[in-house]
Structure formats: C-alpha cells, structure tokens
Scaffold this motif. Structure first.
Motif, PDB file in Angstrom:
ATOM      1  N   SER A 135      49.039  41.350  41.652  1.00  0.00           N
ATOM      2  CA  SER A 135      49.358  42.473  40.755  1.00  0.00           C
ATOM      3  C   SER A 135      48.112  42.872  39.962  1.00  0.00           C
ATOM      4  O   SER A 135      47.121  42.136  39.936  1.00  0.00           O
ATOM      5  N   PRO A 136      48.138  44.046  39.297  1.00  0.00           N
ATOM      6  CA  PRO A 136      46.892  44.615  38.755  1.00  0.00           C
ATOM      7  C   PRO A 136      46.066  43.650  37.915  1.00  0.00           C
ATOM      8  O   PRO A 136      46.557  43.033  36.980  1.00  0.00           O
ATOM      9  N   MET A 137      44.789  43.555  38.292  1.00  0.00           N
ATOM     10  CA  MET A 137      43.843  42.708  37.541  1.00  0.00           C
ATOM     11  C   MET A 137      42.618  43.545  37.175  1.00  0.00           C
ATOM     12  O   MET A 137      41.580  43.019  36.839  1.00  0.00           O
ATOM     13  N   PHE A 138      42.768  44.888  37.215  1.00  0.00           N
ATOM     14  CA  PHE A 138      41.649  45.801  36.960  1.00  0.00           C
ATOM     15  C   PHE A 138      41.392  45.964  35.457  1.00  0.00           C
ATOM     16  O   PHE A 138      42.242  45.628  34.627  1.00  0.00           O
ATOM     17  N   PHE A 155      55.078  37.569  52.371  1.00  0.00           N
ATOM     18  CA  PHE A 155      54.222  38.009  51.264  1.00  0.00           C
ATOM     19  C   PHE A 155      54.672  37.309  49.983  1.00  0.00           C
ATOM     20  O   PHE A 155      55.865  37.043  49.798  1.00  0.00           O
ATOM     21  N   TYR A 156      53.725  37.044  49.097  1.00  0.00           N
ATOM     22  CA  TYR A 156      54.031  36.342  47.839  1.00  0.00           C
ATOM     23  C   TYR A 156      53.320  37.068  46.708  1.00  0.00           C
ATOM     24  O   TYR A 156      52.093  37.188  46.713  1.00  0.00           O
ATOM     25  N   GLN A 157      54.100  37.571  45.764  1.00  0.00           N
ATOM     26  CA  GLN A 157      53.516  38.341  44.652  1.00  0.00           C
ATOM     27  C   GLN A 157      53.071  37.417  43.528  1.00  0.00           C
ATOM     28  O   GLN A 157      53.856  36.612  43.022  1.00  0.00           O
ATOM     29  N   VAL A 158      51.816  37.573  43.135  1.00  0.00           N
ATOM     30  CA  VAL A 158      51.263  36.831  41.999  1.00  0.00           C
ATOM     31  C   VAL A 158      51.063  37.793  40.831  1.00  0.00           C
ATOM     32  O   VAL A 158      50.396  38.821  40.968  1.00  0.00           O
TER      33      VAL A 158
END
Length: 606
Positions: free
Chosen positions: A64-67, A24-27
């Motif tokens: 990560s959150p883009m809302f 997994f890779y966190q952006v």
C-alpha cells in the motif's frame, strides 16, 4: 500478459496468465513491521518478514502507498510519486524489496493513486498559483455560484466521501477545485492529455523501470467525470450536499482512459493490474473492465459483498445494517458466476485496509473457540472460490477488530472521524450511539492495528517502550503469528494448508465453475465447484467436482447428503479437508457439522 505452463498433479497442463493462480498479500506498511523503533512500520521491516510470507504461500506482495505524503489520508494523498515517505524508508529500500521478492520467485506490486494528488504536490501548487498557469487545467477548477441572497456557493451540490462538499474554495484565484475525498486531495483532470502523459511517466513508468511487477489501481473508475457538472438529485432532503457517485463513477470516457493506460504503459511492461471498482454493482457494468479482449484491466475488486453491513455510502455509512447469510451467499454467487463462459477474470477477497476484520464481521469472535473455528472456515471459504485470491495482513492469523471497550480516541482514520464528528455536530444522541456501534464493526481503523507478531511488548511490531502510531490489540499475547507458527493446527497453519490445496486442485478451486446450493438456508453455506478440465474420453467426458459445506452458525448442523450433491455413487466421495483436525472427523461422526466447521469433499469415482 505473461503466461506460464503449469503442471498439474493429475497431468493437466494449462497455459494461463501467471496472476490467475497467484496468491496476493496486501501489506499496509505503517502497521506491518517497524525496523527502527519509531513506532511506524517501514519497508526494511517488511523485507525482514519476506520469508514468513514466502513460507505461507504468498506469490505477490501488494504494498500500500509508501510515497512521499503529508499523511492526511495515510499516504493516499501523494505529494511526490517518485519519492518514498521518509518513515517508510528510501528508494534503495524499494529496490531491495524488489530484489528479495524476485529472488524467491515472488513479485511486487505498488498502489497507483492517480485520481487525485495531495494539495502539496508541485503540480497542484502550480495549478493554484494563477488561472493562466500551464498546469491550471491539470485539476478541475470552477467559478462559484451565488444564491438569491448573493451568498457564494459551490459549483454543484455534490457530497464528498469524507463528508462535506466535493468543492474547496481557493482564495487566491477565486475559484473552487474539485476533491471527491478530502479538501487536501484535489482531483486530477484526466480530460487533459498532458496531465495523463505525466501520470503515466511519473507514477507508473518510473516504478516499472525499477522492476516492480504491476499495480493495484486506486479508485480506477473515477477518472472520467461528467463534464457538464449538473447538480445531483435531492435524495437526502435534510442535507446540504447530495450523494452523486453517478457524476464520477464509470463516466463517459473511462474505458478510453483505461485502455490508453493499458496500451501505453501496462501492456508494454507486461504489468499486472487490479483496479478498485466502487459503486459498480452490476456484472454488466464490471465486465467491460475485465474482458481480455477489451485490453483494460486484468481484474478488479468489486465491493458489494465486503460492504455488507454498511449503511448509505454518503450518509450514515457507519450506521450498521445487519445482513443475513442468504444475502452474503447471493453476492458471492453473483460474482463467482459472472465471468463463466467469458474471457473475463475476477478477484476473491474478504478483507482490506478499508474494512473491519473478516472474523469479526462474517465469522464469530465472541469466544476463543468460535473465533478459531470461524477464522478457519473463512480461510476454507476464500481458498475454494474462483478467481485470484487476495489476503490482507493479519487475516492469516485471524486478527480481530479492536476491542469494543476502546473509545473514539483510538480511532485515527480521516473517514471514521469525519462521519463521527458530523453526527456529533448534529446533536442527535441516538445517531451518535448508532454510529459508534457501526464504527466498532466496520471502521477502516480495525485493519490498521499493528500486526501481532509475538507476545513481547508491542506484539513484536516495534520495540518495547515505543509508542506505536496505533494502539496494539489487547489480545496480542494469545493471538500472534509466533504462537501459531509452532502449531500446525492453528489458524495460520490452516491457511498454509488451504493455499497448498488451492494450487494442487487449481482446476477446481481457482478456475472451476460455481454452483450455489440451498440459497435460502440461513445456517449452511454450500456450493459445488466443478473442474475446468475434462477427465476421460468422449465428447462429454467428466469433470471432477468438489462440495464445499460450511456451518456459519454457533450450533451443530446436519451435514447434507454429500453423494447426492456431488452426483457420485455411494462411497465415491472423499473428505479432502475439514477445519477440524482430521482425527475429529470420522465416518461415525461426519453426519454433523460442529459450530463453524467447514469441509470440502471431492468425487473420486471418475
């Protein structure tokens, strides 16, 4: 859970859930890649770099959150679960991201932030509109208390994560609402079944129906609060508000709530789940969340290792507390072994959006040579541990903390500034200096600097002449992905090599058992990994083993006797990989580990 057959090079065919073997890779979208020149990363920018991630060996992108959000806590304050914050792009961009991931055999997970919303969310606006509103009980409201002099006081003495009380006064309805984080992040009331149903529909099914593959679940163990709301014991006598994580972490109904989320939403969609599990330091507390039989979460992030160096979480978190290699090793050993012989699973990570950079914390970035050597050893360490591997953007090129010369004005994070302003107001100059020192090592801001793509102005993150939302690191011309892509011996090249080896020897590295060697040694980090698969006939059979040996110092160290550690006959071991270029490690010089060198040996006499 979805399962696939995996064909192993040595003939092993094992049926395991796909996410166990995945990388997994966190952006962190604001800082990854800006496509439109506004200084803020976005989803089209991420789409433009999907092939970079695919070539690295990434299987799952965690976005990560883009809302939709007022962005007071970088999107962890959501005002609309079904809309995308305009600077990140649109719903169509998310749909396209799903498509480009899936067409490459990759998957996409989103952040699920449902402990709290923004105070601008329509649910909260309704809740605070009157005491009789149907959504009043979707949040946690309490009347004030009064002291002997008649002064109004919060319902409890609890201290929040961003400093101050966990309670915020609402003038209109003359009550307090609970917020574990900022006053702009009111906590949802999970005791209310209607509220939970709305969360499952609005924040989860909506996105799963659009094709995403699961969630990283924020603050997953904080949904069940102590509903009798007692005061916390006085552990910080000088402070008005007291640390109280026992009032909201792993609360009375938490397993019921997560099991419901699994059976109603995650399970039916075959969605992968990884929970953020803070303040849960004992394996006996963690296991119920990740036991397959319990049907709660696939895996969790446990934080005792990544929190090394931090002070008290609620008072003095950023007063740096130096730690020894032996304490680091002990944490790793605890969490590597706690699932052995069980139906549980674990995660492997040393970076995320809430911590300083691994090479600056666990490695040595004091010189270019030691930076490169220790970044590679961190890669070797992470890729040989049991569990699902998570990388954070920039980790694969060895991105460093912001320079120590930068002042507090470069720090943007609500938590960093909250702790800093609190000590400034105290007037304690020594504590201010100590906090600044700690922030330079530990602050969440370090991981949020723009990704260093190339040596062009603004590091290729955004266009020349644009003012990025956070300053680009001074060293981007020497430290960037473009430069490293040209060099197979770079940190990036080494990460790619280790991710391939991890999959090739998944029976040892992903699924194997872990045995720590020399736990008290403050120079060498060594362990034996033993395959989960039996080789040969007989009731016992044999299992392949690997010895991982890493020099965690800036001085040469004697390499231990490999054959003894692996339990194989002389000459029965083989060097699988070293952080040095292969020609630099030969039988003549392999008795000595260079500064920050790491190696993996296999026993090949089976």
């Amino acid at each position: 859970m979805g399962s696939n057959f995996h064909h192993h090079p040595n003939g092993w065919v094992g049926k395991t859930p796909w996410w166990k073997d995945a990388v997994f890779y966190q952006v962190y979208p604001a800082s990854f890649k800006d496509s439109n020149g506004d200084g803020w990363g976005d989803i089209p920018g991420l789409i433009s770099k999907i092939d970079y991630l695919h070539q690295l060996g990434v299987d799952v992108v965690w976005l990560s959150p883009m809302f939709e959000s007022p962005q007071k806590d970088m999107g962890y304050d959501i005002s609309d679960y079904q809309a995308v914050y305009a600077r990140y792009g649109s719903l169509e961009d998310v749909d396209q991201l799903v498509e480009v991931c899936h067409s490459r055999g990759m998957k996409l997970i989103l952040d699920l932030v449902v402990n709290h919303t923004s105070d601008q969310h329509p649910w909260f606006k309704e809740s605070r509109s009157s005491k009789t509103n149907p959504k009043r009980d979707w949040y946690l409201w309490k009347p004030p208390r009064y002291d002997s002099a008649g002064n109004r006081m919060p319902p409890t003495n609890w201290r929040g994560y961003f400093a101050g009380s966990t309670w915020t006064w609402d003038e209109q309805t003359q009550e307090y609402y609970l917020n574990l984080y900022g006053p702009f992040q009111p906590d949802l009331n999970w005791e209310n079944a209607e509220c939970r149903a709305a969360i499952y529909d609005n924040a989860m099914r909506f996105w799963l129906d659009r094709g995403i593959d699961g969630f990283r679940i924020d603050t997953v163990n904080k949904y069940s609060k102590r509903t009798d709301f007692p005061d916390a014991p006085i552990t910080c006598p000088d402070a008005l508000h007291q640390p109280a994580p026992e009032m909201w972490c792993n609360g009375p109904r938490i397993h019921e709530f997560i099991h419901e989320m699994q059976t109603q939403v995650l399970g039916p969609y075959n969605a992968v789940s990884v929970g953020e599990l803070s303040n849960t330091p004992l394996p006996s507390q963690v296991f119920p969340y990740v036991s397959a039989a319990a049907r709660e979460l696939d895996m969790v992030f446990e934080f005792t290792m990544i929190r090394l160096g931090q002070g008290n979480m609620f008072h003095g978190k950023y007063i740096y507390d130096p730690f020894s290699l032996s304490s680091l090793k002990q944490h790793v050993a605890t969490w590597q072994t706690f699932i052995e012989g069980t139906d549980g699973w674990h995660t492997v990570f040393c970076e995320n959006h809430d911590n300083g950079r691994a090479v600056s914390r666990f490695g040595d970035d004091s010189t270019p040579e030691l930076w490169e050597a220790s970044a590679k050893t961190i890669a070797l360490w992470q890729a040989t541990l049991t569990g699902t591997l998570f990388l954070y953007q920039g980790q694969e090129i060895g991105m460093r903390n912001m320079p120590a010369s930068w002042g507090i004005e470069e720090y943007k994070d609500v938590e960093s500034l909250g702790f800093y302003n609190e000590v400034v107001e105290s007037g304690d100059r020594k504590r201010v200096e100590a906090t600044l020192h700690g922030l330079r090592i530990l602050a969440r801001d370090h991981s949020r600097l723009p990704f260093q793509w190339d040596d062009s102005p603004n590091s290729g993150f955004t266009e020349e002449g644009v003012d990025p939302w956070m300053r680009v690191h001074d060293q981007y011309r020497e430290l960037n992905a473009s430069e490293q892509l040209k060099n197979p011996d770079s940190v990036l090249g080494f990460y790619g090599k280790m991710l391939k080896l991890r999959k090739e020897y998944r029976d040892i590295f992903v699924h194997g058992t872990f045995k720590l060697l020399a736990p008290e040694d403050e120079s060498l980090f060594m362990y034996v990994k033993e395959s989960s698969v039996q080789v040969g006939l007989g009731s016992e059979g044999d299992r392949r083993k690997a010895l991982v040996v890493m020099n965690f110092t800036n001085r040469a160290q004697k390499c231990p006797n490999v054959g003894n550690a692996l339990g194989c006959r002389k000459g029965g071991e083989k060097l699988l990989v070293s952080t040095l270029r292969c020609e630099q490690v030969s039988p003549e010089n392999d008795a000595e580990l260079r500064p920050w060198e790491g190696r993996v040996y296999l026993n090949f006499d089976l």
